[in-house]
Write a protein that holds these residues in place. Structure first.
Motif, PDB file in Angstrom:
ATOM      1  N   GLU A   1       9.341   8.329   9.735  1.00  0.00           N
ATOM      2  CA  GLU A   1       9.769   9.638  10.234  1.00  0.00           C
ATOM      3  C   GLU A   1       9.496   9.775  11.728  1.00  0.00           C
ATOM      4  N   LEU A   2       8.377   9.206  12.174  1.00  0.00           N
ATOM      5  CA  LEU A   2       8.029   9.265  13.597  1.00  0.00           C
ATOM      6  C   LEU A   2       8.944   8.388  14.434  1.00  0.00           C
ATOM      7  N   ASN A   3       9.353   7.242  13.868  1.00  0.00           N
ATOM      8  CA  ASN A   3      10.210   6.301  14.598  1.00  0.00           C
ATOM      9  C   ASN A   3      11.073   5.545  13.598  1.00  0.00           C
ATOM     10  N   ALA A   4      12.293   5.982  13.448  1.00  0.00           N
ATOM     11  CA  ALA A   4      13.197   5.391  12.461  1.00  0.00           C
ATOM     12  C   ALA A   4      13.535   3.939  12.772  1.00  0.00           C
ATOM     13  N   ARG A   5      13.280   3.488  13.996  1.00  0.00           N
ATOM     14  CA  ARG A   5      13.583   2.115  14.392  1.00  0.00           C
ATOM     15  C   ARG A   5      12.331   1.223  14.391  1.00  0.00           C
ATOM     16  N   ASP A   6      11.294   1.666  13.721  1.00  0.00           N
ATOM     17  CA  ASP A   6      10.072   0.874  13.585  1.00  0.00           C
ATOM     18  C   ASP A   6      10.279  -0.132  12.453  1.00  0.00           C
ATOM     19  N   ALA A   7      10.653  -1.355  12.809  1.00  0.00           N
ATOM     20  CA  ALA A   7      10.962  -2.374  11.800  1.00  0.00           C
ATOM     21  C   ALA A   7       9.740  -2.725  10.956  1.00  0.00           C
ATOM     22  N   ASP A   8       8.558  -2.757  11.580  1.00  0.00           N
ATOM     23  CA  ASP A   8       7.337  -3.079  10.832  1.00  0.00           C
ATOM     24  C   ASP A   8       7.069  -2.028   9.758  1.00  0.00           C
ATOM     25  N   ALA A   9       7.229  -0.757  10.122  1.00  0.00           N
ATOM     26  CA  ALA A   9       7.002   0.317   9.154  1.00  0.00           C
ATOM     27  C   ALA A   9       8.014   0.226   8.017  1.00  0.00           C
ATOM     28  N   ARG A  10       9.266  -0.042   8.361  1.00  0.00           N
ATOM     29  CA  ARG A  10      10.308  -0.182   7.338  1.00  0.00           C
ATOM     30  C   ARG A  10       9.993  -1.335   6.384  1.00  0.00           C
ATOM     31  N   LEU A  11       9.595  -2.467   6.959  1.00  0.00           N
ATOM     32  CA  LEU A  11       9.309  -3.644   6.145  1.00  0.00           C
ATOM     33  C   LEU A  11       8.108  -3.399   5.238  1.00  0.00           C
ATOM     34  N   ASN A  12       7.054  -2.813   5.779  1.00  0.00           N
ATOM     35  CA  ASN A  12       5.863  -2.538   4.969  1.00  0.00           C
ATOM     36  C   ASN A  12       6.159  -1.505   3.893  1.00  0.00           C
ATOM     37  N   LEU A  13       6.972  -0.517   4.226  1.00  0.00           N
ATOM     38  CA  LEU A  13       7.353   0.477   3.222  1.00  0.00           C
ATOM     39  C   LEU A  13       8.154  -0.192   2.110  1.00  0.00           C
TER      40      LEU A  13
END
Length: 217
Positions: free
Chosen positions: A110-122
């Motif tokens: 939500e803070l940064n939709a382009r955070d690939a690390d957050a997306r991958l970990n999620l």
């Protein structure tokens, strides 16, 4: 003739700099001592509290790490808390609290939709929770953001295998061969797909190919 400039830094910052150096050197215990000295000067210093969470995490003192991160969270808001959310997510994963980890990674997205690390970990957390809709959504988004990453592609391929999307899985694993020709994860992933589809001959051939290249972790 040169001029020597001197600058005064406050005590919390001084201790934080030292603590960071200790952490980078792998000495979390010494880092924690520096952090605690800094907090004696400013008990609500968000950077020091965040660093305290990191040091305690490295020392595997997870309850205390969580408490430090939560204390840091009270001192800030928005994007400046990204490190805190990552820390709390990692603590939650170590404590096998996947719903809490998911919530923190969702906040990072939500803070940064382009955070690939957050997306991958999620995506990984959702996969563990067997929430395939979530895993596919964020795995694919991570792929769009970092489509040449072996880590991202292999994770996305695994997600497709579990979701029984075998054509998508094989295509994703084969893409690893295109971007990293000698990667063992490419034939290993294709072997997984073949095994799921009952093609033992292809599965064994690809597994042998992966072994020759060295199996992925």
């Amino acid at each position: 003739m040169g001029l020597v400039a001197t600058a005064c830094i406050d005590k919390p910052t001084e201790h934080r700099v030292r603590a960071n150096a200790y952490l980078r050197g792998g000495d979390a215990k010494a880092a924690l001592a520096e952090i605690d000295q800094g907090l004696q000067h400013k008990a609500d210093d968000m950077a020091l509290l965040t660093l305290r969470g990191k040091a305690l995490f490295e020392l595997e003192r997870y309850d205390e790490a969580k408490a430090a991160y939560l204390a840091a969270e009270k001192q800030g808001s928005g994007p400046e808390l990204a490190e805190v959310h990552v820390g709390l997510a990692m603590v939650a994963m170590r404590q096998d609290d996947m719903p809490a980890a998911k919530q923190r990674f969702e906040t990072l997205v939500e803070l940064n939709a382009r955070d690939a690390d957050a997306r991958l970990n999620l995506a990984r957390v959702c996969l563990q929770m067997e929430d395939m809709k979530c895993a596919i959504e964020h795995g694919e988004e991570a792929g769009h953001l970092r489509g040449n990453s072996e880590d991202v592609l292999f994770t996305l391929g695994r997600i497709y295998v579990v979701a029984k999307k075998y054509p998508e899985a094989e295509k994703t694993f084969m893409h690893i061969c295109e971007v990293i020709p000698n990667a063992s994860s490419c034939p290993y992933g294709v072997a997984l797909v073949a095994a799921q589809q009952g093609d033992k001959e292809k599965a064994l051939a690809k597994l042998n190919e992966a072994i020759q290249r060295k199996l992925p972790n």
